[in-house]
Design a protein around this motif. Structure first.
Motif, PDB file in Angstrom:
ATOM      1  N   PRO A  99       0.827  -1.208   0.000  1.00 55.57           N
ATOM      2  CA  PRO A  99       0.000   0.000   0.000  1.00 55.57           C
ATOM      3  C   PRO A  99       0.860   1.257   0.000  1.00 55.57           C
ATOM      4  O   PRO A  99       2.022   1.251   0.411  1.00 55.57           O
ATOM      5  CB  PRO A  99      -0.792  -0.126   1.295  1.00 55.57           C
ATOM      6  CG  PRO A  99       0.140  -0.863   2.210  1.00 55.57           C
ATOM      7  CD  PRO A  99       0.943  -1.802   1.348  1.00 55.57           C
ATOM      8  N   ARG A 133       0.674   4.516   1.882  1.00 59.80           N
ATOM      9  CA  ARG A 133      -0.060   5.091   3.009  1.00 59.80           C
ATOM     10  C   ARG A 133       0.477   6.435   3.459  1.00 59.80           C
ATOM     11  O   ARG A 133       0.042   6.960   4.480  1.00 59.80           O
ATOM     12  CB  ARG A 133      -0.032   4.122   4.188  1.00 59.80           C
ATOM     13  CG  ARG A 133      -0.604   2.747   3.869  1.00 59.80           C
ATOM     14  CD  ARG A 133      -0.873   1.970   5.125  1.00 59.80           C
ATOM     15  NE  ARG A 133       0.366   1.578   5.799  1.00 59.80           N
ATOM     16  CZ  ARG A 133       0.416   1.044   7.018  1.00 59.80           C
ATOM     17  NH1 ARG A 133      -0.703   0.894   7.700  1.00 59.80           N
ATOM     18  NH2 ARG A 133       1.571   0.708   7.548  1.00 59.80           N
ATOM     19  N   GLY A 181      -5.293   1.444  -3.076  1.00 61.62           N
ATOM     20  CA  GLY A 181      -5.264   0.056  -2.630  1.00 61.62           C
ATOM     21  C   GLY A 181      -3.854  -0.418  -2.373  1.00 61.62           C
ATOM     22  O   GLY A 181      -2.892   0.320  -2.532  1.00 61.62           O
ATOM     23  N   GLU A 190      -6.688  -2.878  -0.203  1.00 59.23           N
ATOM     24  CA  GLU A 190      -7.489  -2.575   0.967  1.00 59.23           C
ATOM     25  C   GLU A 190      -6.790  -3.066   2.229  1.00 59.23           C
ATOM     26  O   GLU A 190      -6.292  -4.189   2.286  1.00 59.23           O
ATOM     27  CB  GLU A 190      -8.874  -3.229   0.856  1.00 59.23           C
ATOM     28  CG  GLU A 190      -9.713  -2.673  -0.296  1.00 59.23           C
ATOM     29  CD  GLU A 190     -11.088  -3.292  -0.323  1.00 59.23           C
ATOM     30  OE1 GLU A 190     -11.354  -4.156   0.543  1.00 59.23           O
ATOM     31  OE2 GLU A 190     -11.882  -2.933  -1.198  1.00 59.23           O
TER      32      GLU A 190
END
Length: 525
Positions: A45, A47, A317, A319
């Motif tokens: 991911p 983030r 993504g 998720e």
């Protein structure tokens, strides 16, 4: 003495550093990784922001994905460290193996990847593969497209007027950035559709905007008096004796006679201004002064290594499960990773605040955020320059072995005393490997040397001439210090030397037209 060992990508464990194919070689806190490996890794991911970790990919997440990839086997080479998962059949493979086995990659959204069996196909792609065009040229490099497969070509889905090599389109996209348009219809939607054809498009300014002397013509001034009521009897362009034209001290583009300014500025008799600002610059200054103050947050580009922030793009993504309310801050354990440094890398995850017993009102809802904190810098790792692949192969297909030519200044091998030396057989040079020169030229006040050559279908002087190519060299380039015809024909060129191309075939086109004219004439009995 052995050369310095090339660093390996932390994710795929390959040493390849081709910027066009694998992306920028990112180096941060002694961690080396391909940028496309970061984007295309299915379970990795993004983030953080562009200043966190490596362009939004946190160091902790990169190391966790690299550790997880070492447990996955590649579908093609059967080796470990596979991080890219097919969106169709869910098999894992390396980025390098995917490129070698006709896989497809989407450089947008969730960055899905597809193996060679699951590549998405529509009616137009099936039609092109079933009936490939014959003798089509790449509309970027003007070299014939020999293999008509989807993994080697690109097209404009907005107009479908032509085709280009995928390697050429990748270079064009990296160079253009924000200014990428369809080369056939100039559509802006091409920038989004080409990302679905395994082409990465950076969100940055075009590279030609940063080239040396890119806006040289803007420095050439043709001063004229821009006052609405010019008082000079000899006209607005007169700039002699007492009618001196002052240029704007800010832009330098606009000008005005000093006597015209004295009347406009209502100065006392006998006095003249020594500087002035044009109306456009004065209005701009007023607009800037009226704007609210804005804090400038400089982005970190390479403070901890070699990370080019201009390549930053947003990845959606995969998720990630929501953090529990009692989630404590997570500290990355860098001691296991880098024992040679005393610094540490801390990743803080802020969760919802706990309700204290003494508080009478519930705490506000705080959205989980991630902050990358670097408490001390480390020494920067060496930057590796990527070797770019060949863009136009029509004049680079010469044999690998070069003919050695002894110059008068080069040292000659010394033989033993009284030992006769038998003459070595003279090597014959293949004339098809020589460049076919058209002309060369230079521009005043430019440190460049331009060489124009002809290009042919088969990469040599055999076959039909497809046009000409302009090569640009620096004046201090050792390859063009000898500007004789014999030396210029043997210059070893690289894709970076290509300045532009056109379809002017010159004398070869005249010869072809002459042959066609002879063939079209009816034979006399």
């Amino acid at each position: 003495m052995e050369g310095k060992q090339q660093a390996k990508c932390e994710i795929c464990q390959f040493e390849d550093n081709d910027e066009v194919v694998y992306g920028e070689w990112m180096v941060s806190r002694q961690l080396h990784v391909h940028y496309y490996c970061l984007l295309l890794s299915t379970n990795l991911p993004q983030r953080g922001s562009d200043s966190s970790g490596i362009l939004g990919f946190l160091m902790r997440d990169i190391r966790e994905e690299a550790a997880a990839a070492r447990k996955r086997k590649c579908y093609y080479c059967q080796q470990m460290s596979a991080s890219i998962q097919c969106h169709g059949c869910r098999v894992f493979f390396h980025l390098k193996c995917g490129l070698n086995n006709q896989c497809a990659f989407e450089f947008t959204g969730m960055y899905h990847s597809y193996c060679d069996s699951c590549v998405p196909m529509d009616d137009y792609k099936r039609e092109v593969l079933a009936n490939p065009p014959q003798q089509r040229l790449c509309d970027i490099c003007l070299v014939p497209i020999l293999v008509f497969k989807m993994f080697q070509i690109t097209y404009g889905d907005c107009c479908r007027r032509g085709f280009a090599h995928k390697s050429c389109m990748r270079r064009y996209a990296l160079t253009s950035g924000y200014y990428l348009r369809c080369i056939w219809c100039r559509s802006k939607s091409f920038r989004d559709s080409i990302r679905l054809q395994s082409v990465f498009v950076p969100d940055r300014d075009a590279l030609w905007e940063k080239q040396r002397n890119a806006y040289r013509e803007l420095h050439d001034r043709n001063l004229r008096c821009g006052e609405s009521n010019c008082l000079c009897p000899n006209g607005r362009f007169y700039n002699k004796s007492s009618w001196v034209i002052l240029s704007c001290k800010l832009c330098g583009c606009m000008g005005a006679h000093t006597k015209c300014l004295a009347g406009t500025m209502r100065m006392s008799k006998g006095t003249q201004p020594t500087e002035f600002k044009c109306s456009t610059c004065l209005e701009l200054e007023r607009n800037i002064a009226e704007r609210p103050a804005r804090s400038s947050n400089a982005s970190i580009t390479g403070a901890e290594g070699n990370v080019n922030s201009s390549f930053y793009v947003k990845k959606i993504g995969p998720e990630i499960p929501a953090l529990p309310d009692t989630q404590a801050p997570i500290f990355s354990d860098d001691d296991d990773y880098d024992t040679s440094s005393n610094s540490s890398n801390i990743t803080v995850i802020a969760s919802q605040l706990q309700t204290k017993a003494t508080s009478e009102t519930p705490p506000p809802n705080i959205e989980p955020s991630i902050i990358e904190i670097l408490d001390s810098p480390q020494s920067q790792s060496p930057i590796v320059s990527p070797d770019l692949p060949v863009l136009a192969t029509n004049f680079l297909d010469s044999p690998q072995s070069e003919i050695e030519v002894n110059s008068p200044d080069s040292p000659q091998p010394q033989s033993a005393v009284n030992t006769p030396v038998s003459p070595e057989p003279e090597l014959k040079e293949d004339p098809n490997t020589l460049l076919v020169l058209k002309r060369y030229f230079r521009f005043a006040e430019e440190p460049f040397f331009y060489l124009v050559i002809y290009e042919f279908e088969q990469g040599t002087c055999v076959g039909k001439c497809t046009g000409s190519c302009v090569l640009r060299f620096n004046d201090d380039d050792p390859r063009i210090q000898d500007k004789s015809q014999k030396a210029l024909q043997r210059v070893k060129i690289t894709p970076d030397d290509v300045w532009c191309r056109d379809k002017d075939t010159g004398i070869f086109g005249q010869i072809d037209r002459f042959h066609q004219m002879l063939k079209s004439k009816p034979e006399r009995n």
